[in-house]
Design a protein around this motif. Structure first.
Motif, PDB file in Angstrom:
ATOM      1  N   UNK A  33       0.869  -1.170   0.000  1.00 20.30           N
ATOM      2  CA  UNK A  33       0.000   0.000   0.000  1.00 20.30           C
ATOM      3  C   UNK A  33       0.917   1.234   0.000  1.00 20.30           C
ATOM      4  N   UNK A  34       0.374   2.430  -0.196  1.00 15.31           N
ATOM      5  CA  UNK A  34       1.248   3.610  -0.180  1.00 15.31           C
ATOM      6  C   UNK A  34       2.018   3.780   1.115  1.00 15.31           C
ATOM      7  N   UNK A  35       1.480   3.273   2.247  1.00 12.74           N
ATOM      8  CA  UNK A  35       2.100   3.535   3.542  1.00 12.74           C
ATOM      9  C   UNK A  35       2.733   2.307   4.185  1.00 12.74           C
ATOM     10  N   UNK A  36       2.712   1.154   3.507  1.00 12.70           N
ATOM     11  CA  UNK A  36       3.272  -0.035   4.153  1.00 12.70           C
ATOM     12  C   UNK A  36       3.505  -1.156   3.142  1.00 12.70           C
ATOM     13  N   UNK A  37       4.283  -2.135   3.602  1.00 14.49           N
ATOM     14  CA  UNK A  37       4.315  -3.450   2.982  1.00 14.49           C
ATOM     15  C   UNK A  37       3.428  -4.336   3.847  1.00 14.49           C
ATOM     16  N   UNK A  38       2.422  -4.951   3.257  1.00 11.91           N
ATOM     17  CA  UNK A  38       1.483  -5.732   4.053  1.00 11.91           C
ATOM     18  C   UNK A  38       2.221  -6.835   4.821  1.00 11.91           C
ATOM     19  N   UNK A  39       1.940  -6.894   6.140  1.00 11.75           N
ATOM     20  CA  UNK A  39       2.616  -7.878   6.975  1.00 11.75           C
ATOM     21  C   UNK A  39       4.053  -7.521   7.293  1.00 11.75           C
ATOM     22  N   UNK A  40       4.456  -6.290   6.931  1.00 13.42           N
ATOM     23  CA  UNK A  40       5.840  -5.882   7.156  1.00 13.42           C
ATOM     24  C   UNK A  40       5.947  -4.449   7.625  1.00 13.42           C
ATOM     25  N   UNK A  41       6.972  -3.794   7.187  1.00 11.42           N
ATOM     26  CA  UNK A  41       7.306  -2.467   7.687  1.00 11.42           C
ATOM     27  C   UNK A  41       6.306  -1.428   7.188  1.00 11.42           C
ATOM     28  N   UNK A  42       6.071  -0.394   8.014  1.00  9.39           N
ATOM     29  CA  UNK A  42       5.198   0.699   7.593  1.00  9.39           C
ATOM     30  C   UNK A  42       5.908   2.029   7.797  1.00  9.39           C
ATOM     31  N   UNK A  43       5.279   3.097   7.292  1.00  9.60           N
ATOM     32  CA  UNK A  43       5.912   4.414   7.320  1.00  9.60           C
ATOM     33  C   UNK A  43       6.127   4.908   8.739  1.00  9.60           C
ATOM     34  N   UNK A  44       5.188   4.614   9.639  1.00  8.07           N
ATOM     35  CA  UNK A  44       5.318   5.096  11.014  1.00  8.07           C
ATOM     36  C   UNK A  44       6.537   4.499  11.690  1.00  8.07           C
ATOM     37  N   UNK A  45       6.718   3.173  11.569  1.00  7.19           N
ATOM     38  CA  UNK A  45       7.868   2.519  12.208  1.00  7.19           C
ATOM     39  C   UNK A  45       9.170   2.936  11.543  1.00  7.19           C
ATOM     40  N   UNK A  46       9.152   3.007  10.215  1.00  3.75           N
ATOM     41  CA  UNK A  46      10.373   3.359   9.501  1.00  3.75           C
ATOM     42  C   UNK A  46      10.774   4.801   9.778  1.00  3.75           C
ATOM     43  N   UNK A  47       9.787   5.648  10.057  1.00  6.47           N
ATOM     44  CA  UNK A  47      10.082   7.045  10.340  1.00  6.47           C
ATOM     45  C   UNK A  47      10.859   7.250  11.620  1.00  6.47           C
ATOM     46  N   UNK A  48      10.872   6.250  12.504  1.00  2.09           N
ATOM     47  CA  UNK A  48      11.630   6.349  13.760  1.00  2.09           C
ATOM     48  C   UNK A  48      12.950   5.604  13.686  1.00  2.09           C
ATOM     49  N   UNK A  49      13.289   5.046  12.504  1.00  2.43           N
ATOM     50  CA  UNK A  49      14.494   4.227  12.364  1.00  2.43           C
ATOM     51  C   UNK A  49      15.623   5.022  11.721  1.00  2.43           C
ATOM     52  N   UNK A  50      16.809   4.419  11.722  1.00  2.81           N
ATOM     53  CA  UNK A  50      17.978   5.018  11.090  1.00  2.81           C
ATOM     54  C   UNK A  50      18.717   3.934  10.318  1.00  2.81           C
ATOM     55  N   UNK A  51      19.038   4.232   9.060  1.00  5.63           N
ATOM     56  CA  UNK A  51      19.733   3.279   8.187  1.00  5.63           C
ATOM     57  C   UNK A  51      21.154   3.781   7.966  1.00  5.63           C
ATOM     58  N   UNK A  52      22.124   3.209   8.657  1.00 10.77           N
ATOM     59  CA  UNK A  52      23.476   3.767   8.646  1.00 10.77           C
ATOM     60  C   UNK A  52      24.193   3.658   7.307  1.00 10.77           C
ATOM     61  N   UNK A  53      23.781   2.711   6.417  1.00  7.52           N
ATOM     62  CA  UNK A  53      24.532   2.488   5.190  1.00  7.52           C
ATOM     63  C   UNK A  53      23.907   3.174   3.964  1.00  7.52           C
ATOM     64  N   UNK A  54      22.883   3.984   4.186  1.00 13.54           N
ATOM     65  CA  UNK A  54      22.256   4.748   3.093  1.00 13.54           C
ATOM     66  C   UNK A  54      21.937   3.856   1.898  1.00 13.54           C
ATOM     67  N   UNK A  55      21.053   2.871   2.070  1.00 17.59           N
ATOM     68  CA  UNK A  55      20.839   1.884   1.008  1.00 17.59           C
ATOM     69  C   UNK A  55      19.986   2.394  -0.141  1.00 17.59           C
ATOM     70  N   UNK A  56      20.083   1.682  -1.263  1.00 15.44           N
ATOM     71  CA  UNK A  56      19.146   1.813  -2.364  1.00 15.44           C
ATOM     72  C   UNK A  56      18.090   0.729  -2.166  1.00 15.44           C
ATOM     73  N   UNK A  57      16.816   1.131  -2.139  1.00 17.49           N
ATOM     74  CA  UNK A  57      15.716   0.208  -1.870  1.00 17.49           C
ATOM     75  C   UNK A  57      14.956  -0.032  -3.174  1.00 17.49           C
TER      76      UNK A  57
END
Length: 652
Positions: free
Chosen positions: A366-390
């Motif tokens: 969906x626009x705000x999540x992967x069903x059964x997985x990560x969503x925008x709210x949780x990801x918004x509080x995270x930090x990705x140290x390696x600056x990945x390409x998704x």
């Protein structure tokens, strides 16, 4: 003194008259709208006719006439001047989007201004033929074009009408190639015809089976390779614009500004510069799939070939601080010979991916999540140290500001859902520290993301070229006469045919990020489909495609041979068609044009039945390429001993 006062009062009187006239238009518009809203057809038509009669040259008339047309009400005989009617039908109406409206205005010209040269000389008949051609009403375009030529064989638009007839004959289904060729050959032989060059070009395209343009006319230009252009509607005082300053300086980017809703007005400027990379900067709320398709079509239409003309991505983020951080990461990004890359299934938390430089994931979305997985709210509080390409294979994960995902299974478009920047998953990835996200703004298939991932690993391409592959694959399957994607508008019919659903998904694939960033310093994998070009003993250019062991071994390379733009339907929720596709440079010592090829597909010497073959000529950076594709209903094309051969004769 009395004379002075009177003179001074004159401008005031004039202003009062203007204000009263403007008020009259507004009042009449209000009465018309009220009657329409009340559902009273008689009162509505009376109010509309009154406005048309009182203010025949006012732009408000277009609003009234458009309503009359939509409700199938008969237009009154207009009092509009010739110049205004002409301006309206020429400049105010998009023939492809509102052909009936433009034709109705032309009919009004013929009715009200029959003595004008344009009408008496048949020019309006030609314009109706051309309008029907743009609207893809090919039979009607042929009929009107022939009517003009019959009545005005020496008219000023006669040869233009003949070209329009030929184009319609070629485009109709089935095409009438013989009739089109007869018209074009006559024009090509007439040295006095102003349309002789156009006829010769169309004949060349018919003979070659695909459009052919001069290398010098192709985009990107040879001098544009590596060149970056920023396309934006941000004002100079905008915080988002200020956040781009370091990136603009680092990339030495040319800047082209467009007016909201007028993106394609800048085609000539882009064509003149011919950049390899275009970054589009706008606020999140302005970017949706309709806007994106404007960019895709702009990207395809800079030159005469039917393939992309630059690689692009969106420099967009939740806010100016996130955009500045994205720009800083993009500037600092370095291509690596051994990046940490992995397919991760469905990512459930940021911890699942924090050790990676590149991520490919799947799942329903969906626009705000992967069903059964990560969503925008949780990801918004995270930090990705390696600056990945998704790279996302989940539907709608590329939505930035507006989405039609609630109507996925409906036969018509619902009202779009406005997505707040904090709720968009792709912008949450950027907020958490990603360098870029490649995802779809529509429903798609994971094979599309898999193909982009495999292409990255095989070519070490820039990030913008990954969705660029999806565009090329789509444009290899679309007719060369294809012009536009139907826009999403609430209430409009929505095709649920498999081909149309997959086409929406494929052309909605987009990069959120800097298109120039390179993750890989060199390819990590061998090619999946080996494409070669050679000149044989008869002087033909022979292009050959063979699947390699990477495809046969079932690695992610398999996604490059799955035909997602299928018309055959799903079997067990899987796509059964397979394709071989390659983009191959034409030998540089070839100076003549390539003719229509002899095509054969075989496996260990036995013919393979094919569903569709295509050839698309492409010019890129001063070089000439052919994109060749062949499709079959089963896996015979991607088995050991399989190959497809395109043998092109070379003209003088």
């Amino acid at each position: 003194m009395r004379w002075t006062v009177a003179a001074a009062a004159l401008p005031v009187v004039a202003l009062c008259v203007v204000a009263r006239a403007a008020e009259d238009v507004a009042v009449l518009r209000g009465k018309f709208d009220a009657a329409v809203s009340a559902g009273n057809d008689a009162d509505s038509q009376a109010a509309g006719k009154h406005l048309l009669a009182e203010h025949p040259d006012d732009p408000m008339c277009l609003y009234v006439l458009r309503t009359f047309l939509a409700k199938s009400w008969k237009w009154p005989r207009l009092k509009t001047s010739f110049a205004v009617l002409r301006r309206w039908e020429q400049d105010e109406i998009d023939s492809a989007k509102e052909p009936d409206f433009r034709i109705a205005l032309i009919d009004a010209l013929e009715d009200v201004h029959a003595k004008e040269d344009l009408v008496s000389g048949g020019g309006t008949i030609y314009e109706k033929a051309w309008t029907n051609l743009q609207a893809k009403r090919f039979d009607e375009a042929v009929r009107l074009g022939r009517e003009y030529v019959r009545r005005f064989p020496q008219g000023g638009s006669a040869d233009k009408a003949r070209i329009a007839i030929a184009q319609a004959l070629i485009a109709k289904s089935p095409p009438d190639v013989a009739a089109a060729r007869k018209i074009l050959e006559a024009l090509a032989a007439d040295e006095r015809s102003s349309r002789r060059d156009a006829a010769i070009q169309l004949l060349d395209q018919m003979n070659a089976g695909a459009r052919w343009i001069d290398v010098a006319d192709g985009c990107p230009k040879a001098a544009g390779l590596g060149r970056v252009l920023l396309l934006t509607d941000l004002a100079e005082g905008d915080d988002f614009w200020k956040a781009l300053a370091p990136w603009r300086e680092a990339r030495k980017a040319d800047v082209v500004r467009f007016r909201p809703g007028k993106l394609k007005e800048k085609a000539d400027e882009l064509r003149k510069i011919g950049p390899e990379f275009v970054a589009i900067a706008a606020r999140p709320a302005e970017i949706d799939v309709n806007f994106h398709w404007e960019v895709v079509e702009l990207c395809r239409d800079l030159d005469g070939d039917p393939m992309p003309d630059f690689d692009f991505g969106y420099l967009v983020a939740r806010d100016a601080a996130d955009l500045r951080a994205l720009c800083d990461r993009s500037i600092a990004a370095k291509a690596s010979e051994a990046p940490a890359m992995s397919m991760v299934g469905v990512p459930r938390t940021a911890d699942d991916v924090k050790s990676l430089d590149a991520i490919l994931h799947y799942g329903h979305g969906q626009p705000h999540r992967v069903d059964g997985g990560i969503d925008a709210a949780a990801l918004g509080m995270a930090s990705l140290p390696r600056a990945p390409l998704v790279v996302s294979g989940a539907c709608f994960n590329g939505v930035v500001g507006r989405s039609w995902h609630p109507c996925t299974m409906q036969p018509s478009f619902c009202r779009p859902v406005e997505i707040e920047p904090k709720d968009a998953l792709c912008l949450a990835w950027i907020h958490a520290g990603a360098t870029g996200v490649v995802a779809a703004m529509e429903a798609d298939r994971g094979e599309m993301a898999g193909a982009e991932w495999a292409y990255l690993r095989e070519t070490a391409c820039a990030a913008g070229a990954m969705p660029g592959l999806s565009y090329r694959l789509a444009m290899s399957s679309l007719p060369e006469t294809w012009q536009t994607m139907p826009r999403h508008r609430a209430g409009d019919a929505r095709s649920l045919a498999l081909f149309d659903v997959m086409l929406r998904g494929q052309l909605s694939r987009a990069l959120i990020g800097d298109p120039t960033v390179r993750l890989l310093a060199k390819p990590l994998d061998d090619e999946s489909v080996r494409g070669t070009a050679r000149i044989d003993e008869t002087g033909r250019v022979v292009v050959e495609m063979t699947p390699t062991e990477r495809v046969l071994a079932g690695t992610e390379a398999q996604f490059l041979v799955v035909n997602t733009l299928t018309r055959s339907g799903m079997s067990g929720n899987g796509f059964t068609e397979r394709r071989l596709w390659a983009r191959v440079e034409v030998p540089r010592d070839i100076s003549g044009r390539l003719g229509p090829p002899e095509i054969r597909a075989e496996r260990e010497g036995a013919a393979v039945a094919t569903l569709r073959t295509s050839v698309r000529h492409e010019v890129w950076g001063g070089k000439r390429f052919v994109c060749v594709q062949v499709e079959s209903a089963d896996g015979a094309l991607v088995a050991r001993g399989a190959r497809a051969v395109f043998a092109f004769p070379v003209g003088k």
